[in-house]
Motif scaffolding. Structure first.
Motif, PDB file in Angstrom:
ATOM      1  N   ASN A 338      36.674 -50.547  14.619  1.00 59.59           N
ATOM      2  CA  ASN A 338      36.177 -50.117  16.423  1.00 59.59           C
ATOM      3  C   ASN A 338      36.241 -48.759  15.778  1.00 59.59           C
ATOM      4  O   ASN A 338      36.378 -47.674  16.794  1.00 59.59           O
ATOM      5  N   GLN A 339      38.122 -48.238  15.904  1.00 55.50           N
ATOM      6  CA  GLN A 339      38.712 -46.944  15.505  1.00 55.50           C
ATOM      7  C   GLN A 339      36.767 -46.634  14.180  1.00 55.50           C
ATOM      8  O   GLN A 339      36.505 -45.135  14.742  1.00 55.50           O
ATOM      9  N   TRP A 340      36.793 -46.885  13.278  1.00 52.30           N
ATOM     10  CA  TRP A 340      35.529 -46.377  12.310  1.00 52.30           C
ATOM     11  C   TRP A 340      34.781 -45.762  13.350  1.00 52.30           C
ATOM     12  O   TRP A 340      34.031 -45.031  13.566  1.00 52.30           O
ATOM     13  N   ARG A 341      34.163 -47.073  14.219  1.00 52.21           N
ATOM     14  CA  ARG A 341      32.829 -46.518  14.982  1.00 52.21           C
ATOM     15  C   ARG A 341      33.229 -44.696  15.976  1.00 52.21           C
ATOM     16  O   ARG A 341      32.353 -44.189  16.574  1.00 52.21           O
ATOM     17  N   TYR A 342      34.316 -45.276  16.709  1.00 51.53           N
ATOM     18  CA  TYR A 342      35.231 -43.969  17.036  1.00 51.53           C
ATOM     19  C   TYR A 342      35.449 -42.925  16.589  1.00 51.53           C
ATOM     20  O   TYR A 342      34.233 -42.053  16.922  1.00 51.53           O
ATOM     21  N   ARG A 343      35.410 -42.867  15.388  1.00 53.76           N
ATOM     22  CA  ARG A 343      35.455 -41.804  14.205  1.00 53.76           C
ATOM     23  C   ARG A 343      34.164 -41.183  14.099  1.00 53.76           C
ATOM     24  O   ARG A 343      33.511 -39.694  13.667  1.00 53.76           O
ATOM     25  N   HIS A 344      32.947 -42.113  14.218  1.00 50.77           N
ATOM     26  CA  HIS A 344      31.579 -42.027  13.273  1.00 50.77           C
ATOM     27  C   HIS A 344      31.007 -41.879  14.841  1.00 50.77           C
ATOM     28  O   HIS A 344      30.558 -40.417  14.687  1.00 50.77           O
ATOM     29  N   THR A 345      31.924 -41.991  16.133  1.00 44.89           N
ATOM     30  CA  THR A 345      31.089 -41.722  16.901  1.00 44.89           C
ATOM     31  C   THR A 345      31.030 -39.786  17.266  1.00 44.89           C
ATOM     32  O   THR A 345      30.451 -39.165  17.877  1.00 44.89           O
ATOM     33  N   GLN A 346      32.822 -39.440  16.623  1.00 46.37           N
ATOM     34  CA  GLN A 346      33.215 -38.400  17.363  1.00 46.37           C
ATOM     35  C   GLN A 346      32.745 -37.356  16.599  1.00 46.37           C
ATOM     36  O   GLN A 346      32.047 -36.293  16.481  1.00 46.37           O
ATOM     37  N   LEU A 347      32.149 -37.702  14.846  1.00 42.49           N
ATOM     38  CA  LEU A 347      31.477 -37.047  14.107  1.00 42.49           C
ATOM     39  C   LEU A 347      30.133 -36.993  14.098  1.00 42.49           C
ATOM     40  O   LEU A 347      29.379 -35.719  14.172  1.00 42.49           O
ATOM     41  N   VAL A 348      29.375 -37.670  14.616  1.00 45.22           N
ATOM     42  CA  VAL A 348      28.165 -37.009  15.473  1.00 45.22           C
ATOM     43  C   VAL A 348      27.537 -36.405  16.520  1.00 45.22           C
ATOM     44  O   VAL A 348      26.466 -35.393  16.216  1.00 45.22           O
ATOM     45  N   HIS A 349      28.797 -36.673  17.082  1.00 47.64           N
ATOM     46  CA  HIS A 349      28.507 -35.158  18.935  1.00 47.64           C
ATOM     47  C   HIS A 349      29.470 -34.106  18.336  1.00 47.64           C
ATOM     48  O   HIS A 349      28.066 -33.387  18.326  1.00 47.64           O
ATOM     49  N   SER A 369      28.732 -45.913  23.448  1.00 50.70           N
ATOM     50  CA  SER A 369      28.330 -47.322  23.750  1.00 50.70           C
ATOM     51  C   SER A 369      28.763 -48.522  22.885  1.00 50.70           C
ATOM     52  O   SER A 369      29.135 -49.821  23.544  1.00 50.70           O
ATOM     53  N   THR A 370      29.306 -48.615  21.498  1.00 53.66           N
ATOM     54  CA  THR A 370      29.388 -49.780  20.527  1.00 53.66           C
ATOM     55  C   THR A 370      30.777 -49.461  20.750  1.00 53.66           C
ATOM     56  O   THR A 370      31.397 -50.809  20.751  1.00 53.66           O
ATOM     57  N   VAL A 371      31.605 -48.377  21.282  1.00 54.94           N
ATOM     58  CA  VAL A 371      33.180 -48.521  21.275  1.00 54.94           C
ATOM     59  C   VAL A 371      33.976 -49.299  22.131  1.00 54.94           C
ATOM     60  O   VAL A 371      33.909 -49.550  23.385  1.00 54.94           O
ATOM     61  N   ASP A 372      35.349 -50.495  21.395  1.00 52.09           N
ATOM     62  CA  ASP A 372      35.290 -50.945  22.287  1.00 52.09           C
ATOM     63  C   ASP A 372      34.774 -52.463  22.603  1.00 52.09           C
ATOM     64  O   ASP A 372      35.013 -52.947  23.687  1.00 52.09           O
ATOM     65  N   SER A 373      33.128 -52.381  23.156  1.00 52.09           N
ATOM     66  CA  SER A 373      32.435 -53.188  23.626  1.00 52.09           C
ATOM     67  C   SER A 373      32.604 -54.072  22.045  1.00 52.09           C
ATOM     68  O   SER A 373      31.270 -55.374  23.026  1.00 52.09           O
ATOM     69  N   LEU A 374      32.195 -54.030  21.438  1.00 50.60           N
ATOM     70  CA  LEU A 374      31.840 -55.123  20.232  1.00 50.60           C
ATOM     71  C   LEU A 374      32.777 -55.267  19.403  1.00 50.60           C
ATOM     72  O   LEU A 374      32.524 -55.814  18.567  1.00 50.60           O
ATOM     73  N   LYS A 375      34.185 -55.759  20.667  1.00 54.66           N
ATOM     74  CA  LYS A 375      35.115 -56.453  19.409  1.00 54.66           C
ATOM     75  C   LYS A 375      34.620 -57.517  19.642  1.00 54.66           C
ATOM     76  O   LYS A 375      34.310 -58.622  19.921  1.00 54.66           O
ATOM     77  N   VAL A 376      36.013 -58.430  18.265  1.00 57.08           N
ATOM     78  CA  VAL A 376      35.241 -59.906  17.668  1.00 57.08           C
ATOM     79  C   VAL A 376      35.983 -60.751  17.999  1.00 57.08           C
ATOM     80  O   VAL A 376      35.995 -61.837  18.931  1.00 57.08           O
ATOM     81  N   PHE A 377      37.704 -60.653  17.289  1.00 60.03           N
ATOM     82  CA  PHE A 377      38.458 -61.092  18.149  1.00 60.03           C
ATOM     83  C   PHE A 377      39.608 -60.672  19.297  1.00 60.03           C
ATOM     84  O   PHE A 377      40.640 -61.341  19.194  1.00 60.03           O
ATOM     85  N   SER A 378      39.189 -60.327  20.279  1.00 58.96           N
ATOM     86  CA  SER A 378      39.557 -59.932  21.720  1.00 58.96           C
ATOM     87  C   SER A 378      40.378 -61.003  22.485  1.00 58.96           C
ATOM     88  O   SER A 378      41.398 -60.827  22.881  1.00 58.96           O
ATOM     89  N   ASP A 379      39.710 -62.514  22.249  1.00 63.36           N
ATOM     90  CA  ASP A 379      40.482 -63.129  22.698  1.00 63.36           C
ATOM     91  C   ASP A 379      42.341 -63.704  21.663  1.00 63.36           C
ATOM     92  O   ASP A 379      43.184 -64.172  22.285  1.00 63.36           O
ATOM     93  N   ILE A 380      42.318 -63.336  20.266  1.00 64.23           N
ATOM     94  CA  ILE A 380      43.446 -62.742  20.160  1.00 64.23           C
ATOM     95  C   ILE A 380      44.231 -61.754  20.688  1.00 64.23           C
ATOM     96  O   ILE A 380      45.679 -62.486  20.908  1.00 64.23           O
ATOM     97  N   SER A 381      43.498 -60.922  20.116  1.00 57.37           N
ATOM     98  CA  SER A 381      44.486 -59.511  20.390  1.00 57.37           C
ATOM     99  C   SER A 381      44.910 -60.011  22.233  1.00 57.37           C
ATOM    100  O   SER A 381      45.476 -59.245  22.816  1.00 57.37           O
ATOM    101  N   ASN A 382      44.537 -60.410  22.850  1.00 59.93           N
ATOM    102  CA  ASN A 382      44.750 -61.058  24.576  1.00 59.93           C
ATOM    103  C   ASN A 382      45.644 -61.633  24.795  1.00 59.93           C
ATOM    104  O   ASN A 382      45.792 -61.799  26.372  1.00 59.93           O
TER     105      ASN A 382
END
Length: 433
Positions: A338-349, A369-382
């Motif tokens: 997710n951090q990679w998605r965020y940094r990539h999004t900021q770079l593109v902008h 729109s993909t940042v934070d919305s495509l996590k897989v293991f949210s059940d564990i983090s929650n």
């Protein structure tokens, strides 16, 4: 040998070998014998290396082993071919080729971990191997995030000088990254999946389709958790003890709120406690958990969620430490992606603002729109929402603690001793939800 999904290997009978009676060795004799064994082993390795060298027609060369000619000659800037050489296109190509090489390594490690969890006997050694390789995946993703800093040395104007040559190629077509998503367990809409498939070459489309037809790492982890023992054991019920503990916490919190607040503040406080009680109930009431699944709040099944919470709450027990570490690394990988998605999004902008992507995607709005919305293991983090202070955590009964120690020490294992419970569940359920 059979295996416990908890993380301990078990054998059907003690694996002791009978040794002939001999005269005890002195310390010096023991040391000499150990050294001899080591030298013999080194000799075998040397023989293997020598045999390999003899089988080669010519000595192995560093560049040939790494096939550097293919790698170094793989950069072909389009702007140079068009007679409009743009210096920064070389950096752009090198960075993205490096990404794809790391993606290949991630897939290699990820497939090996999935293969481990595909087995029905998963003991401590296999769980440890899986954990080791998951940590490697995590470290690679950290490198991928840091690598963006190198690409940021290129200005938006320098990128725009050759961007037009890239149409209609796009990072959206990275089939390897999509394979990573699918094999981790990212769930996308069928419409998005179809649009992505249309952007791929037929051979890459087939690879993605094959991955979609296989269980993901998330599927395997859910199945592993679902079949973990000790949540219910000879009269002990983790869910019942958890209910009693959370009811006590809510009673104390209610008393504090009623004594400290009044009016609207009191109503808000009691409403918060009601929501907390509903969340706690999802651990011991299957119907509440299923409601959360329908709302998209939960992904794991009822039993798997309870097992994961049991592991995290009682990770101080030796047998639970390895599974607990594995669960946390899965969350760390989720966060790193997710951090990679965020940094990539900021770079593109920074590079193209809100312009459309070269492949026809929406560019920055889509990536955001993909940042934070495509996590897989949210059940564990929650699970942190469900955790309770240690002072309220019920002690495990001595019988259960003794059994944890017993099985952790590689003793004979009889799976039929355990009731997995939870509404008519079978003793072992290796299917996928």
């Amino acid at each position: 040998m059979s295996g416990c999904p908890f993380g301990a290997d078990f054998v059907s009978e003690p694996s002791f070998k009978k040794c002939p009676v001999s005269v005890p060795l002195s310390n010096n004799e023991t040391a000499l014998e150990s050294s001899s064994l080591i030298l013999n082993e080194m000799g075998k390795i040397s023989e293997r290396g020598a045999a390999h060298i003899r089988s080669c027609t010519e000595p192995l060369y560093y560049g040939d082993y790494l096939q550097l000619d293919k790698i170094i000659d793989a950069q072909e800037p389009v702007s140079y071919k068009m007679g409009d050489p743009q210096h920064d296109e070389m950096l752009f190509i090198t960075i993205h080729q490096t990404y794809e090489l790391w993606f290949k390594q991630i897939l290699f490690e990820l497939d090996s971990v999935r293969n481990i969890f595909a087995e029905l006997t998963i003991g401590a050694q296999k769980v440890s191997t899986a954990l080791h390789r998951l940590i490697r995946i995590l470290e690679i993703f950290k490198i991928l995030v840091d690598q963006i800093r190198v690409l940021e040395t290129m200005t938006s104007q320098e990128f725009l000088n050759f961007r037009d040559y890239l149409f209609p190629a796009s990072g959206f077509q990275s089939f390897q990254f999509r394979l990573i998503e699918i094999k981790l367990g990212v769930q996308r809409s069928s419409e998005h999946q179809e649009r992505f498939m249309q952007a791929l070459k037929p051979e890459h489309r087939q690879l993605v389709q094959d991955a979609l037809n296989e269980p993901s790492l998330c599927d395997y982890v859910e199945r592993w958790l679902r079949n973990i023992p000790f949540r219910e054991f000879r009269g002990y019920s983790f869910q019942k003890s958890y209910q009693e503990a959370t009811d006590r916490i809510l009673q104390l919190d209610t008393a504090v709120i009623e004594s400290q607040f009044e009016g609207d503040a009191l109503e808000r406080g009691l409403a918060d406690l009601k929501r907390a009680k509903y969340t706690f109930e999802s651990v011991y009431k299957r119907e509440v958990h299923e409601e959360m699944k329908l709302k998209g709040v939960r992904r794991f099944g009822f039993r798997a969620t309870s097992s994961a919470l049991f592991i995290i709450l009682y990770e101080h027990e030796s047998m639970l430490q390895l599974p607990a570490r594995l669960l946390r690394v899965l969350v760390d990988i989720d966060d790193a992606v997710n951090q990679w998605r965020y940094r990539h999004t900021q770079l593109v902008h920074k590079m193209i603002g809100t312009k459309m992507g070269t492949g026809g995607s929406l560019g920055f709005p889509y990536l955001r729109s993909t940042v934070d919305s495509l996590k897989v293991f949210s059940d564990i983090s929650n699970l942190s929402t469900l955790q309770i202070p240690k002072r309220f955590l019920p002690e495990l009964p001595p019988m259960v603690r003794d059994q944890l120690k017993y099985f952790h020490n590689i003793e004979p294992y009889d799976r039929t001793l355990f009731e997995l419970g939870g509404g008519g569940d079978t003793i072992l359920d290796w299917s996928f939800c």
